[in-house]
Motif scaffolding. Sequence first.
Motif, PDB file in Angstrom:
ATOM      1  N   GLN A  35       4.307  36.530   6.729  1.00 22.33           N
ATOM      2  CA  GLN A  35       4.366  37.202   5.131  1.00 22.33           C
ATOM      3  C   GLN A  35       5.549  36.248   4.640  1.00 22.33           C
ATOM      4  OE1 GLN A  35       4.170  41.513   6.217  1.00 22.33           O
ATOM      5  NE2 GLN A  35       5.090  42.163   4.967  1.00 22.33           N
ATOM      6  N   MET A  78       5.398  35.837   0.701  1.00 20.03           N
ATOM      7  CA  MET A  78       6.110  36.924  -0.551  1.00 20.03           C
ATOM      8  C   MET A  78       6.271  35.553  -1.307  1.00 20.03           C
ATOM      9  SD  MET A  78       6.391  40.352  -0.134  1.00 20.03           S
ATOM     10  CE  MET A  78       8.283  40.666  -0.496  1.00 20.03           C
ATOM     11  N   TRP A  79       7.076  34.053  -0.819  1.00 18.90           N
ATOM     12  CA  TRP A  79       8.470  33.149  -1.358  1.00 18.90           C
ATOM     13  C   TRP A  79       6.570  32.884  -1.873  1.00 18.90           C
ATOM     14  CZ3 TRP A  79       7.781  28.282  -1.740  1.00 18.90           C
ATOM     15  CH2 TRP A  79       9.191  27.245  -2.331  1.00 18.90           C
ATOM     16  N   ALA A 138       6.469  35.110  -5.154  1.00 15.35           N
ATOM     17  CA  ALA A 138       7.170  35.186  -6.143  1.00 15.35           C
ATOM     18  C   ALA A 138       7.694  34.296  -7.015  1.00 15.35           C
ATOM     19  CB  ALA A 138       8.584  35.537  -5.026  1.00 15.35           C
ATOM     20  N   GLU A 179       1.842  44.408  -3.117  1.00 16.35           N
ATOM     21  CA  GLU A 179       3.852  43.945  -3.624  1.00 16.35           C
ATOM     22  C   GLU A 179       2.695  43.323  -4.816  1.00 16.35           C
ATOM     23  OE1 GLU A 179       7.020  44.807  -3.002  1.00 16.35           O
ATOM     24  OE2 GLU A 179       5.945  44.797  -1.635  1.00 16.35           O
ATOM     25  N   TRP A 180       2.604  42.781  -4.620  1.00 12.00           N
ATOM     26  CA  TRP A 180       2.328  41.457  -6.382  1.00 12.00           C
ATOM     27  C   TRP A 180       1.325  41.768  -7.246  1.00 12.00           C
ATOM     28  CZ3 TRP A 180       6.875  40.609  -7.255  1.00 12.00           C
ATOM     29  CH2 TRP A 180       7.728  40.259  -6.123  1.00 12.00           C
ATOM     30  N   ASP A 191      -0.297  43.277  -9.753  1.00  7.87           N
ATOM     31  CA  ASP A 191       0.137  43.829 -10.758  1.00  7.87           C
ATOM     32  C   ASP A 191       1.007  42.676 -11.816  1.00  7.87           C
ATOM     33  OD1 ASP A 191       2.276  44.100  -9.307  1.00  7.87           O
ATOM     34  OD2 ASP A 191       3.201  45.322 -10.407  1.00  7.87           O
ATOM     35  N   LYS A 192       1.233  41.405 -11.285  1.00  7.12           N
ATOM     36  CA  LYS A 192       1.920  40.681 -11.614  1.00  7.12           C
ATOM     37  C   LYS A 192       1.420  39.067 -11.325  1.00  7.12           C
ATOM     38  CE  LYS A 192       6.663  42.481 -11.007  1.00  7.12           C
ATOM     39  NZ  LYS A 192       6.896  43.230 -12.335  1.00  7.12           N
TER      40      LYS A 192
END
Lengths: 332, 78
Positions: free
Chosen positions: B13, B17-18, B21, B57-58, B60-61
Amino acid sequence: MQLLMIWLGALMDRDMDLADAIAPELTSSFKVPRVKAALTEFLPNWQFGQAVYRWLHVPTADNSQRVVKIIQALRDLGVETDAHWFELMFNRVQVGKVYHNQHLVDHGVHIQHGDTAAAVVHNRRLQLHLSIREVARASSTSAIRRFESGQTRLSFGSLVRLTGELGLLVSQVLATPVPAGDGSPALLTLRTTFKRVNGLDRARALPIIEQFLQQQPYMPQKTERAERLILLAATKQGLVDDAETQQEATELAKGMLQMNLWGSLETHATIPLATILPPAQLSLLFKKGWRVLARHPYTVGANYYFWGMSDAIRRIVRNFDAEAAKNFFTDV
Amino acid sequence: MPKIADPTPMRWQSVGMWYAARYVLEPTQEHYQQLELFVHQTVLTGHTDTLASLKTEWADKLPAGTFDDAAVEEHDHA
């Protein structure tokens, strides 16, 4: 987990009756998002098993290719252990042959749960229908008898031999302390306390945290403060971001940067620190942690380091300017 | 960071994330391709927990469609 292992064994033996009988229960257990936290680490085994299972039912080139792709993906990401294990298993499946020993008798032995190392050994020995004499070469008959009745301890070497005789791992015998079952309180570890207070309302968590801290009266104050910080961060409300907490966090991080071997406290500490320290300090901390883990892959609580890492990434990207965030990614 | 010698769920995970992001911060073609490849490998290897976290987490981005490959595979496996 045991059921998954039996299922994978059935696939290797091409025992489709057994595999078909087990599959529905596993499908239900591994259904996302209901899959239990304890099972998540076996998701790749389940995924691999499913691909093999599909290939056994429909042995097309496409289905075979899907199995190979899983192995290749693992290898590309550097997960060589799993890639190699899956590869060996798939090779075995291709020549597997079901064999049922009709002479086996199911004695229907009830498996007893043991709360202590002695009880685990005793129960396992009875489960295997072994007498003390039959496992005595691990130590001596009287030593094992006294060990099982809690009158003595075994040397580590004897324990390794004894667990080997019983088909157990030493870690299964020397597991995390659990209540002894006789009403006496068990020793709480940082890890078990962390799990208990994780996400819990602070008011309900505080007595548990105090119970943990009070059981170790000779603990240096510095360590106690660090443990309190870690456990408070795990509660639902998290840490209060004030000057005192900042100072505690900075001191804790400073100490960790000077250590070349991290333990449970340090790996757990990355979680509160990820929510408090500025990006530049986090960058130093996680770089240090990475080096420590690279040198000591079996560091206790390594998972918590990665938990902290995810929290740090999330916070830095969402709460800091792009330049600070980019520096974190360049450094780590 | 991204090499996962010991693939515990938390480790997998944090690698995800890395990648995500890093693309959010520097949305280059190269970073997107690496993220896409990681998503694909995550689906292939069955780390559905990581996939769910990344989406939450992501999503939307990240560009629409980042997890489309995942959706196809998931459907295929159902």
